[in-house]
Design an enzyme around this catalytic site. Structure first.
Site, PDB file in Angstrom:
ATOM      1  N   VAL A 104       0.862  -1.186   0.000  1.00  0.00           N
ATOM      2  CA  VAL A 104       0.000   0.000   0.000  1.00  0.00           C
ATOM      3  C   VAL A 104       0.892   1.227   0.000  1.00  0.00           C
ATOM      4  O   VAL A 104       1.509   1.562   1.017  1.00  0.00           O
ATOM      5  CB  VAL A 104      -0.935   0.019   1.226  1.00  0.00           C
ATOM      6  CG1 VAL A 104      -1.851   1.244   1.169  1.00  0.00           C
ATOM      7  CG2 VAL A 104      -1.752  -1.262   1.289  1.00  0.00           C
ATOM      8  N   THR A 137       0.143   6.485  -3.320  1.00  0.00           N
ATOM      9  CA  THR A 137      -0.769   6.831  -4.398  1.00  0.00           C
ATOM     10  C   THR A 137      -1.556   5.643  -4.947  1.00  0.00           C
ATOM     11  O   THR A 137      -2.634   5.824  -5.481  1.00  0.00           O
ATOM     12  CB  THR A 137      -0.001   7.483  -5.568  1.00  0.00           C
ATOM     13  OG1 THR A 137       1.039   6.597  -6.019  1.00  0.00           O
ATOM     14  CG2 THR A 137       0.627   8.798  -5.129  1.00  0.00           C
ATOM     15  N   ARG A 138      -1.043   4.436  -4.823  1.00  0.00           N
ATOM     16  CA  ARG A 138      -1.747   3.279  -5.370  1.00  0.00           C
ATOM     17  C   ARG A 138      -1.331   2.015  -4.627  1.00  0.00           C
ATOM     18  O   ARG A 138      -0.450   2.051  -3.764  1.00  0.00           O
ATOM     19  CB  ARG A 138      -1.469   3.117  -6.874  1.00  0.00           C
ATOM     20  CG  ARG A 138       0.005   2.929  -7.209  1.00  0.00           C
ATOM     21  CD  ARG A 138       0.232   2.800  -8.696  1.00  0.00           C
ATOM     22  NE  ARG A 138       1.640   2.589  -9.002  1.00  0.00           N
ATOM     23  CZ  ARG A 138       2.107   2.311 -10.221  1.00  0.00           C
ATOM     24  NH1 ARG A 138       1.264   2.215 -11.224  1.00  0.00           N
ATOM     25  NH2 ARG A 138       3.392   2.140 -10.415  1.00  0.00           N
ATOM     26  N   LYS A 186      -0.088  -2.039  -5.042  1.00  0.00           N
ATOM     27  CA  LYS A 186       0.472  -3.076  -5.906  1.00  0.00           C
ATOM     28  C   LYS A 186       0.407  -4.400  -5.148  1.00  0.00           C
ATOM     29  O   LYS A 186       0.578  -4.436  -3.927  1.00  0.00           O
ATOM     30  CB  LYS A 186       1.918  -2.750  -6.279  1.00  0.00           C
ATOM     31  CG  LYS A 186       2.070  -1.466  -7.083  1.00  0.00           C
ATOM     32  CD  LYS A 186       3.524  -1.129  -7.337  1.00  0.00           C
ATOM     33  CE  LYS A 186       4.168  -2.083  -8.313  1.00  0.00           C
ATOM     34  NZ  LYS A 186       5.561  -1.690  -8.650  1.00  0.00           N
ATOM     35  N   ASP A 235       8.143   0.152   4.550  1.00  0.00           N
ATOM     36  CA  ASP A 235       8.535  -0.132   3.175  1.00  0.00           C
ATOM     37  C   ASP A 235      10.054  -0.135   3.024  1.00  0.00           C
ATOM     38  O   ASP A 235      10.625  -0.986   2.332  1.00  0.00           O
ATOM     39  CB  ASP A 235       7.900   0.861   2.207  1.00  0.00           C
ATOM     40  CG  ASP A 235       8.204   2.321   2.564  1.00  0.00           C
ATOM     41  OD1 ASP A 235       8.509   2.617   3.741  1.00  0.00           O
ATOM     42  OD2 ASP A 235       8.117   3.174   1.666  1.00  0.00           O
ATOM     43  N   THR A 270       6.532   8.136  -5.043  1.00  0.00           N
ATOM     44  CA  THR A 270       6.105   9.474  -4.621  1.00  0.00           C
ATOM     45  C   THR A 270       7.274  10.207  -3.973  1.00  0.00           C
ATOM     46  O   THR A 270       7.539  11.375  -4.267  1.00  0.00           O
ATOM     47  CB  THR A 270       4.927   9.374  -3.639  1.00  0.00           C
ATOM     48  OG1 THR A 270       3.850   8.667  -4.266  1.00  0.00           O
ATOM     49  CG2 THR A 270       4.451  10.749  -3.238  1.00  0.00           C
TER      50      THR A 270
END
EC number: 2.7.1.33
Length: 244
Positions: free
Chosen positions: A7, A10-11, A13, A96, A120
């Site tokens: 997560v 912006t999106r 995967k 992340d 980002t």
């Protein structure tokens, strides 16, 4: 089978893994999360684990809704990682970034590793050959650079990513593209040069949504893999299972 989900800001995967092999990957918006996860689980009925790394604002309950079907695990600072953490504020280190460092440690043993995640934000994470996470850097990504030029000036337009044919812009639009694209390329190459000068036997891994766009413009030799975080999620979770 393991379903890994990243997560981002912006999106979202996701990827399905059978052992170390990626069977299929997916990209979708946050508003589509529930339906997309449901469709993936229906397609791959042998998925037994759902592993989530999140820096975004998606509610945990969105994933916990599937815990009657699969084991749901949110990667956290309390997990077991294959490196020791020398970061000054370890609890503030993004999950992340920790997952990327873990993947680099497991996939490239006995060498220095620099992971550059171009999304980002652009993050730089260094794990030395002794499996010690030393730290790195955080900078604005391509989209943030375009947006900041528009939002914090009176007249500069909001542009979207486009190749810069020359570092000499012949118009305001060309100058913005040159400054944003070439500026980030020079930044990344500069960081890589510094790390290469400081330590030998180093591998450079470039990942993230803008990895493919940037890779062909760098002068340094790098290993580009836009799905490295999802692969690292799979590796990190398998490491956790084997070492719990």
């Amino acid at each position: 089978m393991i379903l890994t989900v990243d997560v981002g800001n912006t999106r979202i995967k996701a990827a399905v893994f059978e052992g170390d092999t990626c069977v299929e990957g997916f990209v979708f918006d946050k508003t589509e999360l529930g339906k997309c996860i449901e469709n993936i689980l229906e397609k791959f009925e042998t998925i037994s684990h759902l592993v989530v790394s999140s820096v975004g604002d998606v509610e945990r309950q969105s994933f916990l809704a599937f815990e009657t079907e699969v084991t749901v695990h949110f990667v956290s600072h309390e997990d077991i990682f294959p490196f020791s953490n020398n970061y000054g504020t370890p609890k503030t280190l993004g999950i992340d970034r920790m997952v990327l460092a873990a993947g680099a440690t497991l996939l490239y043993p006995n060498q220095n590793r620099l992971v550059i995640d171009a999304g980002t934000c652009v993050t730089y994470d260094f794990v030395d050959e002794n499996n010690v996470y030393q730290g790195g850097a955080i900078a604005p990504g391509l989209r943030l650079r375009y947006e900041s030029l528009h939002q914090f000036t009176a007249k500069l337009p909001l542009l979207t990513l486009e190749s810069s044919e020359s570092y000499v812009g012949k118009s305001t639009v060309q100058s913005i593209h040159s400054g944003v694209v070439n500026g980030l390329v020079y930044e990344i190459d500069g960081f890589i040069d510094e790390y290469k000068a400081a330590c030998k036997n180093i591998i450079i891994i470039l990942t993230g949504g803008d990895a493919d766009f940037l890779a062909k413009r760098l002068k340094n030799t790098i290993f580009a893999n836009s799905n490295f975080l999802l692969e690292s999620l799979n590796q990190t979770y398998q490491y956790k299972i084997n070492n719990d």
